[in-house]
Design an enzyme around this catalytic site. Sequence first.
Site, PDB file in Angstrom:
ATOM      1  N   THR A  70      -4.397 -10.466  18.521  1.00 52.82           N
ATOM      2  CA  THR A  70      -5.430 -10.466  17.485  1.00 52.82           C
ATOM      3  C   THR A  70      -4.848 -10.071  16.136  1.00 52.82           C
ATOM      4  O   THR A  70      -5.108 -10.728  15.115  1.00 52.82           O
ATOM      5  CB  THR A  70      -6.577  -9.520  17.868  1.00 52.82           C
ATOM      6  OG1 THR A  70      -7.267 -10.053  19.000  1.00 52.82           O
ATOM      7  CG2 THR A  70      -7.569  -9.360  16.719  1.00 52.82           C
ATOM      8  N   ASN A 149      -7.787 -20.987  25.661  1.00 47.35           N
ATOM      9  CA  ASN A 149      -7.938 -19.869  26.582  1.00 47.35           C
ATOM     10  C   ASN A 149      -9.067 -20.049  27.589  1.00 47.35           C
ATOM     11  O   ASN A 149      -9.100 -19.356  28.614  1.00 47.35           O
ATOM     12  CB  ASN A 149      -8.162 -18.568  25.810  1.00 47.35           C
ATOM     13  CG  ASN A 149      -9.281 -18.689  24.792  1.00 47.35           C
ATOM     14  OD1 ASN A 149      -9.208 -19.510  23.871  1.00 47.35           O
ATOM     15  ND2 ASN A 149     -10.318 -17.887  24.939  1.00 47.35           N
ATOM     16  N   GLN A 178      -1.775 -18.036  25.134  1.00 49.25           N
ATOM     17  CA  GLN A 178      -1.971 -18.526  26.500  1.00 49.25           C
ATOM     18  C   GLN A 178      -0.864 -19.477  26.951  1.00 49.25           C
ATOM     19  O   GLN A 178      -0.843 -19.898  28.108  1.00 49.25           O
ATOM     20  CB  GLN A 178      -3.327 -19.224  26.621  1.00 49.25           C
ATOM     21  CG  GLN A 178      -4.516 -18.309  26.458  1.00 49.25           C
ATOM     22  CD  GLN A 178      -4.668 -17.299  27.574  1.00 49.25           C
ATOM     23  OE1 GLN A 178      -4.027 -17.385  28.620  1.00 49.25           O
ATOM     24  NE2 GLN A 178      -5.517 -16.304  27.361  1.00 49.25           N
ATOM     25  N   HIS A 200       0.327  -8.528  26.945  1.00 48.73           N
ATOM     26  CA  HIS A 200      -0.451  -8.313  28.175  1.00 48.73           C
ATOM     27  C   HIS A 200      -0.872  -9.627  28.835  1.00 48.73           C
ATOM     28  O   HIS A 200      -1.441  -9.629  29.926  1.00 48.73           O
ATOM     29  CB  HIS A 200      -1.659  -7.413  27.912  1.00 48.73           C
ATOM     30  CG  HIS A 200      -2.820  -8.066  27.238  1.00 48.73           C
ATOM     31  ND1 HIS A 200      -3.935  -8.481  27.919  1.00 48.73           N
ATOM     32  CD2 HIS A 200      -3.053  -8.350  25.942  1.00 48.73           C
ATOM     33  CE1 HIS A 200      -4.811  -9.001  27.079  1.00 48.73           C
ATOM     34  NE2 HIS A 200      -4.293  -8.932  25.872  1.00 48.73           N
ATOM     35  N   CYS A 322     -12.901 -11.912  25.237  1.00 52.07           N
ATOM     36  CA  CYS A 322     -13.407 -11.475  23.931  1.00 52.07           C
ATOM     37  C   CYS A 322     -14.834 -11.928  23.681  1.00 52.07           C
ATOM     38  O   CYS A 322     -15.493 -11.435  22.773  1.00 52.07           O
ATOM     39  CB  CYS A 322     -12.496 -11.989  22.814  1.00 52.07           C
ATOM     40  SG  CYS A 322     -10.841 -11.284  22.852  1.00 52.07           S
TER      41      CYS A 322
END
Length: 382
Positions: A70, A149, A178, A200, A322
Site C-alpha cells: 500500500t 488480486n 500478486q 507478506h 482490503c
Amino acid sequence: MIYFDNSATTMPYDEVLDTYVKLNQRFYGNASSLHNFGGKAEQLITKAREQIADIINVKPQEIIFTSGGTEANNLAIKGTAFQYRNRGNHIITTAIEHPSVLEPCRQLEEMGYKVTYIPVNSEGIIATADVEAAITDETILVSIIHVNNEIGSIQPIKEIGDIVKKHSKIIYHVDNVQGVTKVPINLYENSIDLCTFSAHKFHGLKGSGFLFKRNGIKLDPLISGGNQEQRLRSGTENTGGIVAIAKALRMSENSHSQNKHTVHSIKSYLVEELSRIPDVVIHSPKQSSPYILNFSVNGLKGEVIVHALESEGIIISTTSACSSKDKTPSKTLQAMGVDEGCAIGAIRVSLSNNNTMEEAEQFIKVFKQTVDRLLTVVRRHK
C-alpha cells in the site's frame, strides 16, 4: 485446517521468522547511527538490498524499502504526480486496480488531477489500444496491475510498456504484489519504471515491502524526516523485516520453480470439479494466475459460504482482504459485466506452493456438501 486464502496473506516461512527474531536480538542497532553496532545493521540492509536486486534482476540502488504494498503504491502514484506536475496532470489506470491504487487516484482527482480508468472485457483484461487512445499531452503516469488480486487476470504488461516508452515524459508503474514469485515478469524488458512488492504475499512478514524505482526516475517523498532510503522514505529502517524480505523472496522463488506444475494441476482440478456443479459460475478467465480462482454460487452470498466453510476448517475469502468487510458487490466483477446478484456472491480460492492436491480434493468434497445444504435451506424458505 485447509488454508486457501493466500492472496490475502501467506504463512511466513519458519526460516523467515527465525531470521527476523535473531536479527532483532543480535543486531538491533539503528542503521543510521555512526557507531559500529549501528553500522552492522546498515551492512545487513545493504546485503539484503543486493540480494533482492539480484533475484529480480535490477540494480541495488533501485530498491526502496517501504512498509508494504500500500505504501509503495502510494509512493509511486502520488510521488510521480507531485514530482512531475509541471509536465501534466493526467493519469491512466484500470477499473480493476487494488484499492491502494484506486484511492490515491481518487485523492489526486480531488486535487485537480485527471484520471482515466480503462475498462476491462468479460475476462478482466484491458485492451492495449484503449491505453494508447487515452494518452494525451498531459499524461504523466500509467499505473497497471499485473495480476488482479480477485480474479487472477493477467494484464498485457509488456505491450503496454511498449506503448508507454514511445512517450518519454510518461512514467510506467506496475503493481506486482500478486505476481511476484508466481507470474514471472522482467522489469527492464517490459519498460517498467516503478514496481510494487509486498513481502507478506510471498511468505514474508506483514509491514514490509519495497518499490523498484528505475534509475533516473524522481519521486516526491510522502514521508519526510531522517532522509533514509534516498530521502524517499524516512524512518528508522526495519532491519529484521528487510533481511526477512530477502530470505522469503529467495525461498519463494525456489519453491515456485519446484512446485509450479503442482499448482497448475490443483487449479485445473478445482476448475473441472466446480464446473460440474450446476449453480457455480466461474469468473476467473482461462488465461489467469494459477494461484487465484474466483467463482460464485447462484442463490448464495459469498460471506455465507465463507463462514460455512470456516466451520469445516477451510479458509477462503470473498473479495480482496482490503474490501471484504464492505459487504458490497465486487467492483472488479461488476467492471467485467457480472450482474450484482452474482457479484455479491463471489468467493475466492487462492493457493500457495504449500497447498496439496489432497487439500483440493477435500475442499471439493466439503464444498459440495456445504453448498447443497445451504441451497436446500434457501429454497425451503422461498
